[in-house]
Design an enzyme around this catalytic site. Structure first.
Site, PDB file in Angstrom:
ATOM      1  N   CYS A  76     -25.828 -42.540  11.439  1.00  0.00           N
ATOM      2  CA  CYS A  76     -25.864 -43.488   9.879  1.00  0.00           C
ATOM      3  C   CYS A  76     -24.729 -44.672   9.348  1.00  0.00           C
ATOM      4  CB  CYS A  76     -25.865 -42.176   8.979  1.00  0.00           C
ATOM      5  SG  CYS A  76     -27.568 -41.416   9.240  1.00  0.00           S
ATOM      6  N   ILE A  77     -23.455 -44.207   9.411  1.00  0.00           N
ATOM      7  CA  ILE A  77     -21.984 -44.895   8.806  1.00  0.00           C
ATOM      8  C   ILE A  77     -22.181 -45.987   9.274  1.00  0.00           C
ATOM      9  CG2 ILE A  77     -20.198 -44.686   8.237  1.00  0.00           C
ATOM     10  CD1 ILE A  77     -20.199 -41.417   8.282  1.00  0.00           C
TER      11      ILE A  77
END
Length: 436
Positions: free
Chosen positions: A274-275
């Site tokens: 994600c990040i």
């Protein structure tokens, strides 16, 4: 609500609805197990026949999901398959596939689109389609809805379409799938109502929002918030290092303030599904509106730079010990992107290995959670995890602590290693430890 959707509502209410989950990875498989846990029959779809065979024979390929969990789910009605024709058997179809970036750091929706295209020949009136994969605001109504319409399916009329972003946090022992609040947005009010009905079976708290775009933006904000703050503390680490200040001591002291400060920890870079990726989904979409997201992109640049910073610190430390990087034997400790898990997706440890290898170092890794170096698109190491015996530790010119697994014997590392580059602030400062 027409007859087809009313029938779907009845099946959900009566407990006879079947859930289909597409993508049986770190997001899809825990969700499948959770639905099974509450008595919902689940058909799990994946294009990887190996995963399907492992699940159907009671084996797990995700460390935290034990074979006992899989066996229990199989007795509760879980079936895994590569046959997308079985889509017709499901009532709610939940897509949990990757949304990576391409080589130009632009969104790659190929996994989502290919999954939808595989579903559509078998899609029928009265089904609900939910996308959980993180993406740019507008994907659900600009990419999925038109494809449904091309096959005669109109959300809110003869089918339902929602976006409900995944919020899995591997390694988090406090929050599991069932008790992480679930954001959900629908294409229409009836879509939202049906989406909530199906997720309510398995998730304790639902957070309905006004649209799919709002739900898509919510997930991006969550991850951009972390990316920006990690970028800030990583830059602070570089400044503090130049000034001879221990950034970890600074963070501990600042965190005593009971208001207005949230501690974020620096590290060797960003990892996970994600990040490192999600912020670029928004920066790409924002350009369509003539907006340059400079703040977000700057944080991304800082975080992307961190593996290079670690490698430079390693080179400097080796030089201080009379060694060049080229020809040095270097052991990277931890391949996973964060501690105590077996997930190495986008792990900065892998980038560090590649950079060190490119400078001529002889690189190995040790990670008790990842016994063999996994197949990756951009990295090709034919390696197995090294046993951390005293003899092995002492044989390396340098150890790089990239992921601070709790299972590592840190006292042994300190006693046996010639030199340790600590990227996580895990070790006390002493002559053979360098903070990076």
């Amino acid at each position: 609500m027409n007859e087809a959707l009313f029938s779907l509502q009845e099946r959900i209410n009566s407990g006879t609805a079947v859930v289909g989950i597409y993508g049986l990875g770190y997001v899809g498989l825990p969700l499948a197990l959770r639905f099974c846990e509450v008595g919902v029959k689940v058909i799990g779809f994946d294009i990887d026949a190996r995963k399907v065979d492992l699940l159907n024979s009671g084996h797990s390929y995700i460390e935290r999901l034990t074979p006992q969990c899989i066996d229990k789910a199989l007795t509760q009605g879980l079936e895994a398959t590569t046959d997308f024709a079985r889509t017709a058997e499901a009532d709610a179809l939940i897509i949990c596939v990757p949304t990576p970036l391409n080589s130009h750091r632009e969104p790659d929706l190929s996994f989502v689109i290919n999954t939808v295209e595989s579903i559509l020949p078998h899609f029928r009136p009265g089904q609900l389609l939910s996308l959980e994969s993180t993406t740019w605001p507008g994907t659900t109504d600009e990419v999925l809805a038109p494809r449904l319409a091309n096959h005669g399916f109109i959300p809110g009329e003869n089918c339902a379409l929602v976006f409900s972003p995944e919020r899995e946090d591997p390694g988090n022992t406090r929050y599991g799938t069932h008790d992480i609040p679930k954001v959900i947005g629908g294409m229409t009010p009836s879509c939202l109502e049906l989406g909530q009905a199906i997720y309510r079976l398995a998730i304790r708290t639902l957070v309905p929002v006004s649209s799919t775009r709002t739900a898509e933006m919510t997930k991006l904000l969550e991850n951009i918030h972390r990316s920006v703050n990690i970028g800030l503390v990583n830059e602070m680490k570089i400044v503090a290092d130049k000034m001879g200040i221990d950034i970890h001591e600074v963070i501990r002291a600042a965190a005593t303030k009971p208001f207005g400060f949230t501690p974020y920890q620096p590290g060797p870079g960003l990892g996970g599904h994600c990040i490192p990726i999600d912020p670029f989904y928004l920066t790409w979409k924002a350009k369509e509106y003539g907006i340059n997201t400079r703040f977000i992109e700057l944080a991304g640049e800082i975080n992307h730079y961190m593996p290079h910073w670690v490698v430079q610190k390693t080179a400097d430390a080796l030089n201080d010990h009379g060694k060049a990087v080229k020809g040095s034997r270097i052991l990277v400790l931890g391949l996973a992107y964060k501690k105590n898990i077996d997930d190495s997706r986008e792990s900065p440890a892998v980038e560090i290995m590649e950079l060190l290898h490119g400078k001529g170092a002889l690189v190995d890794y040790a990670d008790p959670h990842i016994p063999c170096f996994p197949k990756k698109r951009d990295y090709h190491f034919d390696l197995k995890s090294i046993e951390l015996s005293p003899e092995n530790i002492a044989s390396y010119d340098c150890l790089v602590l990239a992921t601070d697994h709790d299972s590592f014997d840190y006292e042994q590392l300190l006693n046996q290693a010639r030199l340790v580059i600590d990227t996580r602030g895990r070790l006390p400062r002493q002559t053979n430890v360098v903070s990076a």
